[in-house]
Design an enzyme around this catalytic site. Structure first.
Site, PDB file in Angstrom:
ATOM      1  N   TYR A 154       0.848  -1.209   0.000  1.00 43.92           N
ATOM      2  CA  TYR A 154       0.000   0.000   0.000  1.00 43.92           C
ATOM      3  C   TYR A 154       0.878   1.252   0.000  1.00 43.92           C
ATOM      4  O   TYR A 154       0.640   2.186  -0.779  1.00 43.92           O
ATOM      5  CB  TYR A 154      -0.943  -0.007   1.209  1.00 43.92           C
ATOM      6  CG  TYR A 154      -1.820   1.232   1.270  1.00 43.92           C
ATOM      7  CD1 TYR A 154      -2.778   1.465   0.279  1.00 43.92           C
ATOM      8  CD2 TYR A 154      -1.688   2.169   2.298  1.00 43.92           C
ATOM      9  CE1 TYR A 154      -3.578   2.611   0.318  1.00 43.92           C
ATOM     10  CE2 TYR A 154      -2.486   3.304   2.339  1.00 43.92           C
ATOM     11  CZ  TYR A 154      -3.429   3.519   1.353  1.00 43.92           C
ATOM     12  OH  TYR A 154      -4.203   4.649   1.386  1.00 43.92           O
ATOM     13  N   LYS A 158       1.140   4.349  -2.784  1.00 41.96           N
ATOM     14  CA  LYS A 158       0.926   5.772  -2.489  1.00 41.96           C
ATOM     15  C   LYS A 158       2.205   6.583  -2.713  1.00 41.96           C
ATOM     16  O   LYS A 158       2.128   7.756  -3.058  1.00 41.96           O
ATOM     17  CB  LYS A 158       0.363   5.944  -1.068  1.00 41.96           C
ATOM     18  CG  LYS A 158      -1.080   5.411  -0.934  1.00 41.96           C
ATOM     19  CD  LYS A 158      -2.061   6.181  -1.838  1.00 41.96           C
ATOM     20  CE  LYS A 158      -3.485   5.665  -1.764  1.00 41.96           C
ATOM     21  NZ  LYS A 158      -4.431   6.415  -2.595  1.00 41.96           N
TER      22      LYS A 158
END
Ligand SMILES: NC(=O)c1ccc[n+]([C@@H]2O[C@H](COP(=O)([O-])OP(=O)(O)OC[C@H]3O[C@@H](n4cnc5c(N)ncnc54)[C@H](OP(=O)(O)O)[C@@H]3O)[C@@H](O)[C@H]2O)c1
Length: 253
Positions: A154, A158
């Site tokens: 994740y 990002k």
């Protein structure tokens, strides 16, 4: 007439959380909405509600899985020219350490958070360039600025959003097209429920003893960003709940 009145705003992931709240905030400003997500029935409910409340705006609800490039291209071709693109659709699966990351979940996060955002942006940019107007607002995260254990993939997605947002700003610096990144800390949405694969107790536990942000807090900032005069570009906005200082530092009482 407000700056956002009559603008066509395309939102990915408008069926829940920050995307849904952002749709409501743009509707208040008189913007026309193109609402997309996989759960079409939710979008249709929101369309009905907003068109009733704001009769002057047009709301289009379209099913779109951002992991499917061909769907992105056909949806963008079928809707009015986009003035503001909010690349909001995103997700995280699990808190596994890298050694245990499941390959399928790895692919899902990359396809949704990175490839979806890139292909959507590629689909709307030619028309923005031709019309010499447009604003691309990407949902980053504190996870794109600070990595933590259990967040490798994740965080990587990002960090990628952060890099893509900055690169785009360079590539478009000699155009009127603006590129902004909005980077929240803890926001209480369906996000954690998705992360813990539907386990509501584990999801709620993320916010124990502290007051997280709610979707509307971020939606207001997205609309504020879009509503600045054309010569003002909010490049990067990092937003925490007051009880959060960075990715891992949260005061709980
Ligand atoms: N909540 C937080 O703490 C937090 C913090 C920092 C950044 N963010 C970022 O903020 C954004 C919005 O998250 P949220 O908190 O609002 O989460 P959420 O409540 O879980 O909403 C996520 C939205 O993304 C959509 N989505 C997921 N996969 C999709 C796909 N393949 N195609 C199209 N739409 C898809 C979902 O719609 P469907 O399931 O109907 O497709 C849903 O509307 C994400 O990019 C997230 O990374 C969230």
């Amino acid at each position: 007439m407000g700056r956002l009145e009559g603008k066509n705003v395309f939102i990915t992931g408008a069926s829940a959380g920050i995307g849904e709240a952002t749709a409501r905030e743009f509707a208040k400003e008189g913007s026309n909405l193109i609402l997309t997500a996989r759960r079409l029935e939710r979008l249709q409910g929101l369309k009905q509600e907003l068109e009733k409340q704001y009769p002057s705006i047009t709301v289009t609800a379209v099913e779109l899985d951002v992991r499917r490039k061909s769907q992105i291209d056909s949806v963008v071709a079928s809707v009015p020219p986009v003035d503001v693109l909010v690349n909001n659709a995103g997700m995280v699966l699990g808190v596994d350490h890298l050694v245990d990351v499941d390959e399928d979940e790895f692919d899902q996060m990359i396809q949704t958070n990175v490839k979806g955002l890139v292909f959507l942006t590629k689909a709307v940019l030619p028309s923005m360039k031709e019309r010499q107007t447009g604003h691309i607002i990407n949902l980053g995260s504190i996870a794109g600025k600070q990595a933590y254990a259990g967040g490798s993939i994740y965080c990587a997605t990002k960090y990628a959003v952060e890099a893509i947002t900055a690169s785009l700003r360079h590539e478009l610096v000699d155009t009127p097209i603006r590129v902004s990144g909005i980077c929240p800390g803890l926001v209480n949405t369906e996000f954690s429920t998705v992360r813990f694969r539907g386990d509501k107790d584990k999801a709620d536990n993320v916010y124990t003893g502290m007051q997280p942000l709610v979707a509307q807090d971020i939606a207001e900032l997205i609309v504020f960003t879009a509503g600045r005069p054309p010569h003002v570009n909010i490049a990067d906005m990092l937003v925490f709940p007051t009880a959060q200082a960075d990715a891992k530092t949260v005061a709980r009482h």
